[in-house]
Design a protein around this motif. Structure first.
Motif, short mmCIF file in Angstrom:
data_model
loop_
_atom_site.label_atom_id
_atom_site.label_comp_id
_atom_site.label_asym_id
_atom_site.label_seq_id
_atom_site.Cartn_x
_atom_site.Cartn_y
_atom_site.Cartn_z
N ALA A 359 99.94 63.43 54.18
CA ALA A 359 99.38 62.54 53.17
C ALA A 359 99.59 63.14 51.80
O ALA A 359 99.58 64.37 51.63
CB ALA A 359 97.89 62.33 53.43
N ALA A 366 101.37 56.69 47.05
CA ALA A 366 101.03 56.31 48.43
C ALA A 366 102.18 55.61 49.15
O ALA A 366 102.44 55.86 50.32
CB ALA A 366 99.79 55.42 48.43
N ASN A 381 97.58 56.88 53.36
CA ASN A 381 97.55 57.22 51.94
C ASN A 381 96.64 56.29 51.16
O ASN A 381 95.92 56.72 50.25
CB ASN A 381 98.97 57.16 51.36
CG ASN A 381 99.84 58.32 51.82
OD1 ASN A 381 99.34 59.37 52.18
ND2 ASN A 381 101.14 58.13 51.79
#
Length: 434
Positions: A359, A366, A381
């Protein structure tokens, strides 16, 4: 205060969950530190100084892979060179404490995010507010980690590696149970119904769900998000009062008691202390459970991923992992900031961390190239930006320690069926307020 992958995988999963030592012992090790922090020089260039200096960095063993990737990439692209020391998880707190007391901390060190507030209070990190505030993407940085390192509006840490709790389900078992394998349970009740449906298959060795009912860290990591997703909090803003007798929390305990009574919780969960709490799902023998996002890439079956739902919907996650900052003993603040500012850059977040399936710590990254190859990673994310990190100086003693009052509350409510949630919640508050 403002707080705005088999064995290795298991150790990684429990990194944020299992204590190596009591944080309180740190204070004695760092005697003479009154808790005030030293500000890094205000005239540090925005990207720090890259002049060929040698920097030292410590991290816990569960984050060795990510730390090595970051350090190798930094060393290959900078004049500065970082020397990485990886410390066994169970030895980390004691090592940091001893070094803090003798003025021997490295230039940079990472810390389990639940320890960060205590270590900031002890004055182990430099105040890098000016440098963090100068980042034009500051508002996109994971706020849970920033808040954990913020005391009296002064910022001390950045996210090093995120570990998130996500609701995951075995798509094959869902299909066998007549559930839509592409649809996530959207409420706490739907989660329970799905677990019972898988249990009702009657497949030998297969359970509807699983958890660690003798692992305080497992439970905060996986149950707190349902409270947050329901619009409630687990702690007061200053971290000195437990709010775990509220309506949403009570519904969480009731739901898990119902699952336990129905036989839908994996055998052994009542005694699970954290060492093997994710094993059943990894082996394909659990239908649905809150599960660490860092272990998704190691699953050899199709798993669905979503945020952990609340009572009536919503989604949240426990943003765990480690924060990192410049130690009070570093004489190379500008060079250390050069590493930290690069670590937060798109190059490091995407081309090092995301490329390896991790992540990212910035919301604006993201939907990066690597995450886009697996929509589940995009989901992780995105949910990360909605998650929280509970902040309390005495978090370890109140929640993660063996026999903690939090464990007492859960075991009373779920296994014993007592009506002592209010009193047990008060016991948590008593520890938090010490």
């Amino acid at each position: 205060m403002t707080r705005s992958r088999r064995r290795l995988a298991l150790r990684t999963a429990t990194a944020v969950l299992v204590a190596g030592a009591l944080v309180g012992g740190l204070a004695a090790c760092s005697a003479g530190n009154t808790g005030g922090t030293t500000a890094a020089p205000a005239d540090i260039p925005a990207e720090g100084t890259d002049d060929g200096s040698t920097l030292t960095l410590w991290t816990r063993a569960p984050l060795e892979r990510q730390a090595k990737l970051l350090v190798e990439a930094y060393n290959a692209s900078h004049e500065n060179q970082v020397e990485l020391t990886v410390v066994p998880n169970d030895d980390y707190v004691a090592k940091v404490g001893a070094a803090a007391g003798s003025g021997g901390l490295p230039d940079l060190f990472a810390a389990d995010i639940v320890y960060v507030p205590n270590w900031v209070e002890q004055g182990l990190f430099q105040d890098i507010t000016t440098q963090i505030d100068g980042l034009d993407y500051k508002d996109e940085i994971n706020q849970g980690h920033l808040s954990a390192g913020t005391v009296d509006d002064k910022e001390h840490v950045l996210p090093f590696v995120l570990d998130l709790s996500m609701l995951m389900w075995n798509k094959e078992l869902f299909a066998e149970a007549g559930l839509d394998p592409e649809k996530a349970p959207s409420t706490l009740a739907e989660f329970a119904d799905a677990a019972k449906a898988v249990q009702d298959l009657g497949k030998p060795g297969v359970s509807g769900t699983s958890t660690g009912l003798n692992c305080g860290g497992c439970l905060v990591f996986t149950w707190f998000p349902s409270v947050w997703a329901s619009g409630e909090q687990v702690l007061s803003d200053d971290g000195t009062e437990a709010l775990l007798a509220g309506d949403a929390a009570q519904e969480v305990y009731s739901t898990w008691k119902g699952l336990e009574d129905a036989g839908a919780v994996a055998p052994g969960s009542a005694d699970e202390t954290g060492a093997t709490w994710v094993a059943g799902f990894q082996e394909g023998n659990v239908g649905v459970m809150p599960f660490p996002a860092t272990l998704l890439s190691g699953l050899d079956f199709e798993a669905g991923v979503a945020g952990i739902p609340g009572v009536d919907g919503g989604a949240s996650t426990f943003v765990g992992g480690d924060g990192i900052g410049v130690s009070k003993d570093s004489k190379q603040s500008a060079q250390a900031w050069n590493f930290l500012s690069w670590m937060m850059s798109e190059d490091a977040q995407v081309e090092v961390l995301a490329k390896d399936g991790n992540a990212v710590s910035r919301g604006d990254l993201a939907e990066n190239t690597y995450a886009a190859e697996d929509p589940r990673q995009v989901t992780i994310n995105q949910v990360a930006a909605e998650g929280q990190t509970p902040v309390a100086l005495n978090f370890q003693q109140a929640f993660n320690a063996p026999g903690s009052p939090w464990l007492t509350l859960v075991r009373n409510a779920v296994l014993e069926g007592t009506s002592t949630v209010d009193a047990d919640n008060d016991e948590i508050t008593a520890i938090l307020g010490q």
